[in-house]
Write a protein that holds these residues in place. Sequence first.
Motif, PDB file in Angstrom:
ATOM      1  N   MET A   1       6.367  13.063   4.455  1.00  0.00           N
ATOM      2  CA  MET A   1       6.524  11.668   4.117  1.00  0.00           C
ATOM      3  C   MET A   1       6.532  11.177   5.422  1.00  0.00           C
ATOM      4  SD  MET A   1      10.424  11.078   3.137  1.00  0.00           S
ATOM      5  CE  MET A   1      11.852  11.579   4.289  1.00  0.00           C
ATOM      6  N   ILE A   2       7.060  11.585   6.737  1.00  0.00           N
ATOM      7  CA  ILE A   2       6.890  10.943   8.041  1.00  0.00           C
ATOM      8  C   ILE A   2       5.294  10.934   8.489  1.00  0.00           C
ATOM      9  CG2 ILE A   2       7.307  11.193  10.387  1.00  0.00           C
ATOM     10  CD1 ILE A   2       9.749  10.724   8.925  1.00  0.00           C
ATOM     11  N   ALA A   3       4.767  12.091   7.990  1.00  0.00           N
ATOM     12  CA  ALA A   3       3.170  12.218   8.555  1.00  0.00           C
ATOM     13  C   ALA A   3       2.424  10.901   7.756  1.00  0.00           C
ATOM     14  CB  ALA A   3       2.554  13.699   8.160  1.00  0.00           C
ATOM     15  N   ALA A   4       2.897  10.733   6.274  1.00  0.00           N
ATOM     16  CA  ALA A   4       2.389   9.739   5.416  1.00  0.00           C
ATOM     17  C   ALA A   4       2.489   8.352   6.256  1.00  0.00           C
ATOM     18  CB  ALA A   4       2.629   9.762   4.092  1.00  0.00           C
ATOM     19  N   SER A   5       3.663   8.112   6.505  1.00  0.00           N
ATOM     20  CA  SER A   5       4.021   6.821   7.355  1.00  0.00           C
ATOM     21  C   SER A   5       3.036   6.797   8.606  1.00  0.00           C
ATOM     22  CB  SER A   5       5.441   6.624   7.462  1.00  0.00           C
ATOM     23  OG  SER A   5       5.906   7.534   8.350  1.00  0.00           O
ATOM     24  N   LEU A   6       2.993   7.699   9.222  1.00  0.00           N
ATOM     25  CA  LEU A   6       1.970   7.728  10.723  1.00  0.00           C
ATOM     26  C   LEU A   6       0.804   7.236  10.289  1.00  0.00           C
ATOM     27  CD1 LEU A   6       3.792  10.501  12.427  1.00  0.00           C
ATOM     28  CD2 LEU A   6       3.992   8.198  12.687  1.00  0.00           C
ATOM     29  N   PHE A   7       0.032   7.855   9.285  1.00  0.00           N
ATOM     30  CA  PHE A   7      -1.170   7.770   9.236  1.00  0.00           C
ATOM     31  C   PHE A   7      -1.395   6.144   8.415  1.00  0.00           C
ATOM     32  CE2 PHE A   7      -1.194  10.691   5.517  1.00  0.00           C
ATOM     33  CZ  PHE A   7      -1.647   9.742   4.352  1.00  0.00           C
TER      34      PHE A   7
ATOM     35  N   ALA B   1      -3.110   7.052 -11.896  1.00  0.00           N
ATOM     36  CA  ALA B   1      -2.305   5.977 -11.354  1.00  0.00           C
ATOM     37  C   ALA B   1      -2.862   4.434 -11.880  1.00  0.00           C
ATOM     38  CB  ALA B   1      -1.916   6.029 -10.084  1.00  0.00           C
ATOM     39  N   GLY B   2      -4.214   4.465 -12.182  1.00  0.00           N
ATOM     40  CA  GLY B   2      -4.657   3.446 -12.386  1.00  0.00           C
ATOM     41  C   GLY B   2      -4.904   2.333 -11.195  1.00  0.00           C
ATOM     42  N   ILE B   3      -4.970   2.692 -10.126  1.00  0.00           N
ATOM     43  CA  ILE B   3      -4.953   1.897  -8.966  1.00  0.00           C
ATOM     44  C   ILE B   3      -6.257   2.450  -7.773  1.00  0.00           C
ATOM     45  CG2 ILE B   3      -3.635   1.644  -6.633  1.00  0.00           C
ATOM     46  CD1 ILE B   3      -0.979   2.298  -8.026  1.00  0.00           C
ATOM     47  N   PRO B   4      -6.732   1.748  -7.258  1.00  0.00           N
ATOM     48  CA  PRO B   4      -7.884   2.359  -6.444  1.00  0.00           C
ATOM     49  C   PRO B   4      -7.372   2.816  -5.088  1.00  0.00           C
ATOM     50  CG  PRO B   4      -7.419  -0.297  -6.267  1.00  0.00           C
ATOM     51  CD  PRO B   4      -6.600   0.103  -7.290  1.00  0.00           C
ATOM     52  N   HIS B   5      -8.112   3.493  -4.457  1.00  0.00           N
ATOM     53  CA  HIS B   5      -7.764   4.344  -3.338  1.00  0.00           C
ATOM     54  C   HIS B   5      -8.707   4.270  -2.302  1.00  0.00           C
ATOM     55  CE1 HIS B   5     -10.452   7.296  -5.272  1.00  0.00           C
ATOM     56  NE2 HIS B   5     -10.030   8.030  -4.539  1.00  0.00           N
ATOM     57  N   GLU B   6      -8.187   4.648  -1.084  1.00  0.00           N
ATOM     58  CA  GLU B   6      -8.989   4.759   0.032  1.00  0.00           C
ATOM     59  C   GLU B   6      -8.635   6.064   0.700  1.00  0.00           C
ATOM     60  OE1 GLU B   6      -9.394   1.250   2.465  1.00  0.00           O
ATOM     61  OE2 GLU B   6      -9.771  -0.195   0.959  1.00  0.00           O
ATOM     62  N   PHE B   7      -9.358   6.302   1.743  1.00  0.00           N
ATOM     63  CA  PHE B   7      -8.999   7.490   2.713  1.00  0.00           C
ATOM     64  C   PHE B   7      -8.585   7.032   4.079  1.00  0.00           C
ATOM     65  CE2 PHE B   7     -11.276   9.341  -0.910  1.00  0.00           C
ATOM     66  CZ  PHE B   7     -10.321  10.404  -1.267  1.00  0.00           C
ATOM     67  N   ALA B   8      -7.578   7.860   4.929  1.00  0.00           N
ATOM     68  CA  ALA B   8      -7.402   7.453   6.364  1.00  0.00           C
ATOM     69  C   ALA B   8      -7.417   8.750   6.635  1.00  0.00           C
ATOM     70  CB  ALA B   8      -6.040   6.925   6.323  1.00  0.00           C
ATOM     71  N   ASP B   9      -7.955   8.782   8.240  1.00  0.00           N
ATOM     72  CA  ASP B   9      -7.827  10.105   8.936  1.00  0.00           C
ATOM     73  C   ASP B   9      -6.395  10.523   9.220  1.00  0.00           C
ATOM     74  OD1 ASP B   9      -8.125  11.941  10.970  1.00  0.00           O
ATOM     75  OD2 ASP B   9      -9.577  10.645  12.252  1.00  0.00           O
TER      76      ASP B   9
ATOM     77  N   VAL C   1       0.864  -1.289   0.089  1.00  0.00           N
ATOM     78  CA  VAL C   1      -0.106  -0.030   0.153  1.00  0.00           C
ATOM     79  C   VAL C   1       0.679   1.225  -0.011  1.00  0.00           C
ATOM     80  CG1 VAL C   1      -1.764   1.057   1.161  1.00  0.00           C
ATOM     81  CG2 VAL C   1      -1.629  -1.270   1.479  1.00  0.00           C
ATOM     82  N   MET C   2       0.572   2.325  -0.858  1.00  0.00           N
ATOM     83  CA  MET C   2       1.232   3.459  -0.789  1.00  0.00           C
ATOM     84  C   MET C   2       0.278   4.382  -0.227  1.00  0.00           C
ATOM     85  SD  MET C   2       2.866   5.647  -4.064  1.00  0.00           S
ATOM     86  CE  MET C   2       4.147   4.764  -4.425  1.00  0.00           C
ATOM     87  N   ALA C   3       1.034   5.359   0.898  1.00  0.00           N
ATOM     88  CA  ALA C   3       0.274   6.451   1.480  1.00  0.00           C
ATOM     89  C   ALA C   3       0.652   7.868   0.551  1.00  0.00           C
ATOM     90  CB  ALA C   3       0.343   6.488   2.804  1.00  0.00           C
ATOM     91  N   LEU C   4      -0.379   8.637   0.718  1.00  0.00           N
ATOM     92  CA  LEU C   4      -0.073   9.993   0.200  1.00  0.00           C
ATOM     93  C   LEU C   4      -0.695  11.206   1.180  1.00  0.00           C
ATOM     94  CD1 LEU C   4      -1.196   9.472  -3.642  1.00  0.00           C
ATOM     95  CD2 LEU C   4       1.284   9.353  -2.766  1.00  0.00           C
TER      96      LEU C   4
ATOM     97  N   LEU D   1      -2.982  -0.412  -3.789  1.00  0.00           N
ATOM     98  CA  LEU D   1      -3.867   0.412  -3.160  1.00  0.00           C
ATOM     99  C   LEU D   1      -3.299   1.593  -2.670  1.00  0.00           C
ATOM    100  CD1 LEU D   1      -6.859   0.852  -2.328  1.00  0.00           C
ATOM    101  CD2 LEU D   1      -5.786   0.113  -0.207  1.00  0.00           C
ATOM    102  N   LEU D   2      -3.795   2.731  -2.914  1.00  0.00           N
ATOM    103  CA  LEU D   2      -3.560   4.108  -2.297  1.00  0.00           C
ATOM    104  C   LEU D   2      -4.279   4.352  -1.207  1.00  0.00           C
ATOM    105  CD1 LEU D   2      -3.064   6.269  -5.861  1.00  0.00           C
ATOM    106  CD2 LEU D   2      -1.377   5.060  -4.623  1.00  0.00           C
ATOM    107  N   VAL D   3      -3.637   5.049  -0.211  1.00  0.00           N
ATOM    108  CA  VAL D   3      -4.279   5.520   1.068  1.00  0.00           C
ATOM    109  C   VAL D   3      -3.816   6.880   1.261  1.00  0.00           C
ATOM    110  CG1 VAL D   3      -4.668   5.221   3.412  1.00  0.00           C
ATOM    111  CG2 VAL D   3      -4.370   3.095   1.966  1.00  0.00           C
ATOM    112  N   CYS D   4      -5.135   7.890   0.881  1.00  0.00           N
ATOM    113  CA  CYS D   4      -4.864   9.092   0.813  1.00  0.00           C
ATOM    114  C   CYS D   4      -5.250   9.802   2.225  1.00  0.00           C
ATOM    115  CB  CYS D   4      -5.258   9.856  -0.037  1.00  0.00           C
ATOM    116  SG  CYS D   4      -5.170   9.328  -1.633  1.00  0.00           S
TER     117      CYS D   4
END
Length: 138
Positions: free
Chosen positions: A121-127, A85-93, A3-6, A54-57
């Motif tokens: 990038m640290i914030a992305a890794s935390l969520f 990107a052609g990848i599904p995404h979800e959202f995280a708080d 999973v990749m977070a943005l 999957l992307l987690v935004c």
Amino acid sequence: MRVMALDIGEKRTGVAISDPQGRVASPVAVLPSAEVVTGARSFRLLLDDWEPELLVCGLPRSLSGEEGKQAARIREAADGIARVAGIPHEFADERLSSREAKQSLRDMGYDEKHMRGKVDMIAASLFLQSWLDARADS
């Protein structure tokens, strides 16, 4: 599943990635948001290198949990990024993730000037880690 977070900001987007088993999140990079939104080569290279499924935004919410104008902007940007990107995404708080990231960097001795490129990038890794942990518990 990798999973990749943005952490999508107005100027910069922090990127984090999970291990292939989806257990551990690690910070990867910070890119100009315009490059991520348009699917520029720099972002495509990250997608090619890591092959996320999957992307987690991160979705900004108020402390009460409400979504505001910023959340609407992020939802729109994330929808476009996922399409490109052609990848599904979800959202995280992502509440307080940037504050926690800044505190972690301060604890490691970084000043404001030197932490600027790292916070996102640290914030992305935390969520992302919180999102991964929540999935493992369910």
